[in-house]
Design a protein around this motif. Structure first.
Motif, short mmCIF file in Angstrom:
data_model
loop_
_atom_site.label_atom_id
_atom_site.label_comp_id
_atom_site.label_asym_id
_atom_site.label_seq_id
_atom_site.Cartn_x
_atom_site.Cartn_y
_atom_site.Cartn_z
N PHE A 156 0.84 -1.19 0.00
CA PHE A 156 0.00 0.00 0.00
C PHE A 156 0.88 1.26 0.00
CE2 PHE A 156 -4.41 -1.44 0.98
CZ PHE A 156 -4.14 -2.81 0.95
N ALA A 157 0.61 2.19 -0.91
CA ALA A 157 1.40 3.42 -0.99
C ALA A 157 1.07 4.37 0.17
CB ALA A 157 1.14 4.14 -2.31
N GLY A 158 -0.16 4.27 0.69
CA GLY A 158 -0.56 5.17 1.77
C GLY A 158 -1.19 6.44 1.26
N SER A 196 5.29 8.14 -1.09
CA SER A 196 4.78 6.77 -0.97
C SER A 196 5.51 6.04 0.15
CB SER A 196 5.00 5.99 -2.28
OG SER A 196 4.09 6.39 -3.27
N HIS A 197 4.82 5.08 0.75
CA HIS A 197 5.45 4.21 1.73
C HIS A 197 6.62 3.50 1.04
CE1 HIS A 197 4.83 0.97 5.08
NE2 HIS A 197 5.73 1.86 5.40
N SER A 198 7.72 3.34 1.77
CA SER A 198 8.97 2.93 1.12
C SER A 198 8.89 1.57 0.45
CB SER A 198 10.10 2.96 2.14
OG SER A 198 10.31 4.29 2.59
N HIS A 199 8.14 0.61 1.01
CA HIS A 199 8.06 -0.71 0.37
C HIS A 199 7.41 -0.59 -1.01
CE1 HIS A 199 9.33 -2.37 4.15
NE2 HIS A 199 8.28 -1.89 4.77
N PHE A 200 6.32 0.19 -1.07
CA PHE A 200 5.65 0.42 -2.35
C PHE A 200 6.59 1.13 -3.32
CE2 PHE A 200 3.21 3.09 -5.23
CZ PHE A 200 2.21 2.25 -5.69
N ALA A 247 -0.27 -11.61 1.41
CA ALA A 247 0.67 -11.03 2.37
C ALA A 247 0.69 -9.51 2.21
CB ALA A 247 2.07 -11.58 2.12
N THR A 248 0.84 -8.81 3.31
CA THR A 248 0.90 -7.35 3.21
C THR A 248 1.75 -6.80 4.33
OG1 THR A 248 -0.45 -5.37 2.86
CG2 THR A 248 -1.12 -6.82 4.65
N LEU A 249 2.16 -5.53 4.17
CA LEU A 249 2.87 -4.82 5.24
C LEU A 249 2.05 -3.59 5.59
CD1 LEU A 249 6.53 -5.14 3.93
CD2 LEU A 249 5.40 -6.44 5.74
N PRO A 250 1.88 -3.31 6.88
CA PRO A 250 0.99 -2.23 7.29
C PRO A 250 1.45 -0.87 6.77
CG PRO A 250 1.61 -3.60 9.17
CD PRO A 250 2.48 -4.01 8.03
N ALA A 251 0.53 -0.12 6.20
CA ALA A 251 0.80 1.26 5.81
C ALA A 251 1.14 2.07 7.06
CB ALA A 251 -0.40 1.85 5.10
N VAL A 252 1.80 3.20 6.86
CA VAL A 252 2.25 3.98 8.00
C VAL A 252 1.20 5.01 8.44
CG1 VAL A 252 3.50 5.71 6.63
CG2 VAL A 252 4.23 5.23 8.95
N GLN A 253 0.43 5.56 7.50
CA GLN A 253 -0.61 6.52 7.87
C GLN A 253 -1.75 5.77 8.55
OE1 GLN A 253 0.55 6.37 4.77
NE2 GLN A 253 1.54 8.34 4.37
N ALA A 307 7.60 -9.50 5.18
CA ALA A 307 8.52 -8.59 5.86
C ALA A 307 9.95 -9.11 5.73
CB ALA A 307 8.13 -8.43 7.33
N GLU A 308 10.14 -10.39 5.96
CA GLU A 308 11.49 -10.95 5.88
C GLU A 308 12.03 -10.87 4.45
OE1 GLU A 308 13.35 -11.64 8.35
OE2 GLU A 308 11.79 -11.44 9.87
#
Lengths: 473, 473
Positions: A30-32, A48-52, A125-131, A167-168
């Motif tokens: 997710f870009a956020g 954008s969130h860094s992973h995106f 699988a997902t990584l939580p957005a920061v906002q 995440a890993e």
């Protein structure tokens, strides 16, 4: 919307490497969303969130990347009818899909169906957005009841199952910088160099700290960059996260400047400390040279297989040796370090990962910074160390030792008591160094198979070289 | 944490005036939380929500002001044990309470009990925080099921009962600026003046727009200010909310600069347009002078009792007259304005409220900008007008007419069809003005009992005065 600065092959290769690590598990990044400042339409500069960003190269509010293997799509809000009026022409979705290398770009409304087609919410699988808002929407969409760590992960969400796998996999990728990443990191450091030189040149007694900050950030803005983090520009370097720059600089002060640029999402993180007058006092010079030696000794140890905590302890030993040499501490260096005597003057860690984030991947807590099985120390000082991995070629870390006279430490009997009682700390001698409040020298260093590469080598750091540049504007 | 810039009497008086309007209804104002950028510890520069700031003068993440009459308290997170180490010494809660003029400052954990003691959640009036997380916490604490307007209020929350009363009371207060507000607004405009002059001086053909933006924002940063909104610095002035500044400026371009400072929370909002070469072409000069005349005509009408929409229409008439004079439009001015012909070249409103927010109180949707019973027009152009009140002495508004050649409008038959078909729009003549893309001239104007006071009068705006300043750095 701007197209990515780099070619689609960069992002295609990264997604392919991610997929190879993940196996047949679909991932959603997710870009956020935009963050409002004082009302909805007055927003903070979007990133954008860094992973995106790592996998797409674009700053795209609200967008979601979903896929696996070689099949990836982006889901995004379609342009509003009056966008062309207010925000001008944008690349078409076809152009964007080609530039990012994804199969298609589809309306965000299709995301839920696409998730179901990918095997359902639990399978993705997902990584939580920061906002917070983005995270809430994401949690609702994917049925994630993320709790928060209450241990050393510093408020990071608890990840399980496919999320933990993702995440890993992302950490494994982002720990070792590819050529495209390195290119942007180098540019980011080069812009920081220009900023620091402008800051040195603009320093003059009687001016406000903010004048120097303005000279530095002007160079960032002129090159299209935001600061990668709140710049620290302060004659009170002993306040470690000093966010204020309103003091007047006096001729006898040292100015500590910790500033880096965000260049297309990639962070530099550089600290230099210089005398406001262009001239170090003998006491300032003595401690400056100790910090510089610690910086050099630590950098020298940046090589594959080195444990980062040992590099931290190397810096601690050099600092202790220096403090013994000038008479502030008494005792044997190894034993002083073991007891944490250095932390009275160097309470933080010697550095951290650097990449898209200035503390790279800190959104995942200590999962990126600490190797599996390692956790933060409970000792004062060492407990603030953000990185404890064995280094690999391709990692970029900061090396940032410092010496600080922090009243909150030196006036705290709980911290100083043991060293006061046995005469380790010579307070009379220490008093002679009152014109030193804080000194830090921070470089960005790449671990290679050969000698460490100091990305920030072009930014002067010897006392003589730095002093010569002050006030020349 | 810094103490308020102004004395406690300023905030005490404002809270007293608010209480007088509210009667015996307790109010809770939320400062709002920090907004993360790419991870929790890397935050955007913090700014309290404007309602909280108006009544306290401090930027205090997470704080809540609760009270009624002369009895007000602030609830806040107690300092962490290691705050002194990381963020340095802060004023004590006693010092803060005295400087803000509140009875006490108490731990945030006491807030729920205090709300119950004030008559319960339903009895306490509040205004929704702007950060999603803060708003969610607030809604949960106070049991508010805020829906969102789907009408002209542009996503603002639906307020009922005591919340609506509080909104009306705050609007009544903040519409008419007190002396303390005016003082800070004047400083904010003065800093914008220095920035614009620096921007004009730094403009030179072949440089990037961002170089000018950097010169402007340097002056803001040097004075401790953030930009009050994303600065617009663009040779594509026809893109109304242009957030990019990466184009190279060519000698024949006009540069449109819309930039203002946030001085201790108070916004300036100024636009000037200047030729990159320092010399207007005859066609640029012709349209520039029309916009300037519209700016002057509209400002002249800023007086108590004037309906703002009429001021907007005054500007529209001047613009139409000018476009007729140069041969781009044909017809009778009043009828052109009635049909909305001006909106082909001036699609936005002539201005808005200015105060703590650059669009003051836009967090409340159109409730502040539109007088009760008035709503937005559905006509293209007029529908974008953000303000339709009868002016009162003490209000500050922007006056910002412009002329733009927007492809998205001029190539849209739905908008131009009627004017193409009957020959109102002379496209051949229009083609001669292709070197004008966008011109806007924006001032900040205070309504007084006498002549309007142009707060930004010291920023040159005649074509000759502006041109003379370009490229002098």
């Amino acid at each position: 919307m701007l197209l990515p600065l780099q070619g689609s092959e960069v992002f295609t290769a990264r997604r392919r490497r991610l997929a190879a690590r993940m196996g047949p598990v679909p991932a959603a990044l997710f870009a956020g969303d935009l963050s409002p400042r004082n009302y909805a339409a007055n927003i903070y500069p979007y990133r954008s969130h860094s992973h995106f960003l790592y996998l797409t190269g674009v700053h795209w509010p609200g967008a979601v990347l979903l896929g696996e293997g070689d099949e990836w799509e982006i889901f995004a809000t379609p342009p509003a009818p009056d966008d062309a009026l207010w925000i001008g022409p944008s690349p078409s979705w076809e152009q964007l899909a080609a530039a990012i290398g994804v199969q298609a770009i589809r309306p965000l409304g299709d995301l839920q169906d696409a998730v179901m087609a990918s095997g359902g919410t639990a399978a993705v699988a997902t990584l939580p957005a920061v906002q917070p808002r983005s995270r809430a929407c994401q949690a609702a969409l994917l049925g994630r009841p993320w709790g928060l760590h209450d241990d050393g992960h510093h408020g990071a969400p608890v990840l399980e199952g496919p999320d933990a796998e993702l995440a890993e996999a992302m950490i494994a990728l982002r720990l070792v910088h590819d050529q495209a990443a390195l290119e942007l990191l180098r540019s980011s450091v080069e812009i920081a160099r220009v900023g620091h030189l402008a800051g040195m040149a603009a320093t003059t007694p009687g001016a406000r700290e903010s004048v120097v900050r303005a000279a530095i950030e002007r160079e960032f803005t002129a090159r299209g960059c935001a600061p990668a983090y709140g710049s620290i520009v302060s004659v009170h370097g002993e306040v470690l996260h000093n966010e204020h720059s309103h003091h007047t600089m006096a001729a006898g002060d040292l100015l500590l400047v910790d500033a880096g640029a965000d260049f297309h999402g990639w962070a530099s993180d550089i600290t230099r400390t210089w005398p406001v007058s262009g001239q170090f006092s003998p006491t300032q010079r003595a401690l400056y040279d100790i910090v510089l030696q610690a910086n050099l000794d630590a950098i020298e140890r940046v090589r594959p297989g080195a444990r980062y905590r040992d590099i931290h302890l190397t810096a601690c030993r050099t600092l202790c040796q220096g403090l013994v040499d000038v008479g502030i501490l008494r005792g044997e260096v190894d034993s002083l370090v073991e007891r944490g005597a250095h932390a009275l003057f160097f309470p933080h860690g010697v550095g951290h990962l650097l990449g898209l984030d200035v503390h790279d991947m800190e959104d995942l807590g200590d999962r990126a910074g600490y190797a599996p099985g390692r956790t933060r120390s409970r000792q004062f000082g060492l407990g603030y160390l953000r990185l404890d991995r064995d280094l690999e070629a391709g990692m970029v870390v900061t090396i940032e030792p410092g010496l600080y006279l922090v009243p909150a430490i030196l006036n705290d009997p709980a911290l100083t008591g043991p060293f006061d009682r046995d005469g380790t700390l010579d307070r009379e001698r220490l008093a002679a160094f009152a014109d030193v409040r804080g000194i830090r020298i921070e470089d960005d260093v790449r671990c290679t198979e050969d000698a460490p590469e100091v990305l920030s080598a072009a930014i002067p750091k010897t006392a003589d070289a730095v002093a010569k540049l002050v006030g020349t504007a």
